[in-house]
Design a protein around this motif. Structure first.
Motif, PDB file in Angstrom:
ATOM      1  N   UNK A 228       0.712  -1.272   0.317  1.00 55.02           N
ATOM      2  CA  UNK A 228      -0.485   0.082  -0.272  1.00 55.02           C
ATOM      3  C   UNK A 228       0.378   1.127  -0.358  1.00 55.02           C
ATOM      4  N   UNK A 229       2.511   1.298   0.575  1.00 55.69           N
ATOM      5  CA  UNK A 229       3.057   2.632   0.759  1.00 55.69           C
ATOM      6  C   UNK A 229       3.851   2.665  -0.075  1.00 55.69           C
ATOM      7  N   UNK A 230       4.080   0.769  -1.512  1.00 58.45           N
ATOM      8  CA  UNK A 230       5.473   0.639  -1.989  1.00 58.45           C
ATOM      9  C   UNK A 230       6.361   0.139  -1.428  1.00 58.45           C
ATOM     10  N   UNK A 247       1.838   9.769   3.874  1.00 60.86           N
ATOM     11  CA  UNK A 247       1.284   8.823   3.669  1.00 60.86           C
ATOM     12  C   UNK A 247       0.475   8.581   4.935  1.00 60.86           C
ATOM     13  N   UNK A 248       1.125   7.602   5.862  1.00 58.02           N
ATOM     14  CA  UNK A 248       0.340   6.911   6.854  1.00 58.02           C
ATOM     15  C   UNK A 248       0.444   8.301   8.323  1.00 58.02           C
TER      16      UNK A 248
END
Length: 293
Positions: A228-230, A247-248
């Protein structure tokens, strides 16, 4: 006007300093944030850990309770707790936890070995449930820093971790068990529990076990994935690294500020308070990826 008051509870054997960058991020977005060390850790460590008598449960019944009292006395928005690992379980041990408005947990669990990821269970059992108590008995404390295994721990904390049973309250004397479960059930905060698919400690079963004690709360669990975050991996600790700031970390603001789940397509469990007629947690099927351990 403050967005809210946030207490960040660390994982076992992790310095409050590890969370300072996330705390600074929240402060920049309008939150009043408290980071702190459990007794025996970091700035709360005595000169000599030997014979200090500190226990894991003290971190909830005394230390977190004090942090909660402090932040409850400040003005400015809802009272929120971000709990990493054991830090997501400890709020339920504190008197006054019914004051918490919102709870975000990341990999929240209390280290029962049967919930560890199957592929790593034997290695973790040998490390944390055999080697750790033996070393704590020999040294009078657990020399984790010397081994590169987190921070040093008081012997009482190491013992409670090593001999934790499937039901948390069974680690307490019989006379205390009903009070432990009653306090956990008294928490009324909305809870969003985040898990990561490659977390070997905070697995979905471990997170469900933790949420099963918060029977008075509205609970939602989500399962995120490194992809989800590469990333190839995230594990138990990496979400607090500042590489996740855009991101998160930014996604958590949606919950902390507005009480809205930023990952609605990742829900694996939803449960209403038992007082609403629900007796337990209900798994939710769906999401883009199945759980993998």
């Amino acid at each position: 006007m403050r967005e809210g008051r946030v207490i960040i509870n660390p994982a076992t054997g992790v310095l409050a300093q590890y969370y300072h960058r996330y705390a600074a991020f929240l402060a920049m977005h309008g939150f009043d944030v408290l980071t702190w060390d459990y007794r025996g850790i970091g700035l709360s460590r005595p000169a000599d850990l030997r014979g200090c008598g500190y226990r894991w449960q003290d971190w909830g019944t005394q230390d977190f309770a004090a942090a909660l009292t402090f932040m409850a006395g400040r003005r400015g928005g809802p009272l929120i707790v971000v709990g990493h690992s054991i830090g997501g379980f400890l709020p339920g041990l504190a008197a006054g936890a019914e004051q918490i408005d919102r709870l975000l947990t990341i990999g929240a669990q209390y280290a029962w070995w049967g919930d560890y990821a199957p592929r790593r269970r034997l290695a973790l059992l040998l490390k944390w449930h055999i080697a750790m108590p033996v070393l704590a008995a020999l040294c009078g404390y657990f020399p984790g820093r010397r081994l590169g295994w987190l921070e040093d721990l008081p012997a009482g904390v190491a013992h409670e971790w090593a001999f934790r049973r499937m039901r948390f309250e069974l680690s307490h004397p019989v006379a205390e068990r009903s009070e432990v479960t009653r306090r956990m059930a008294s928490v009324r905060a909305d809870i969003l529990a985040v898990g990561v698919s490659d977390d070997e400690l905070g697995t979905p079963p471990a997170i469900r076990r933790t949420l099963g004690y918060y029977t008075g709360a509205d609970r939602t669990a989500v399962l995120l994935h490194p992809a989800d975050y590469g990333r190839q991996s995230i594990g138990h600790f990496n979400l607090f690294h500042d590489s996740h700031a855009r991101s998160f970390w930014r996604e958590t603001l949606t919950w902390l500020r507005d009480g809205q789940n930023p990952w609605p397509d990742r829900v694996t469990l939803q449960a209403r308070p038992a007082s609403d007629g629900e007796t337990g947690s209900s798994p939710v099927s769906g999401g883009r990826h199945p759980a993998r351990y």
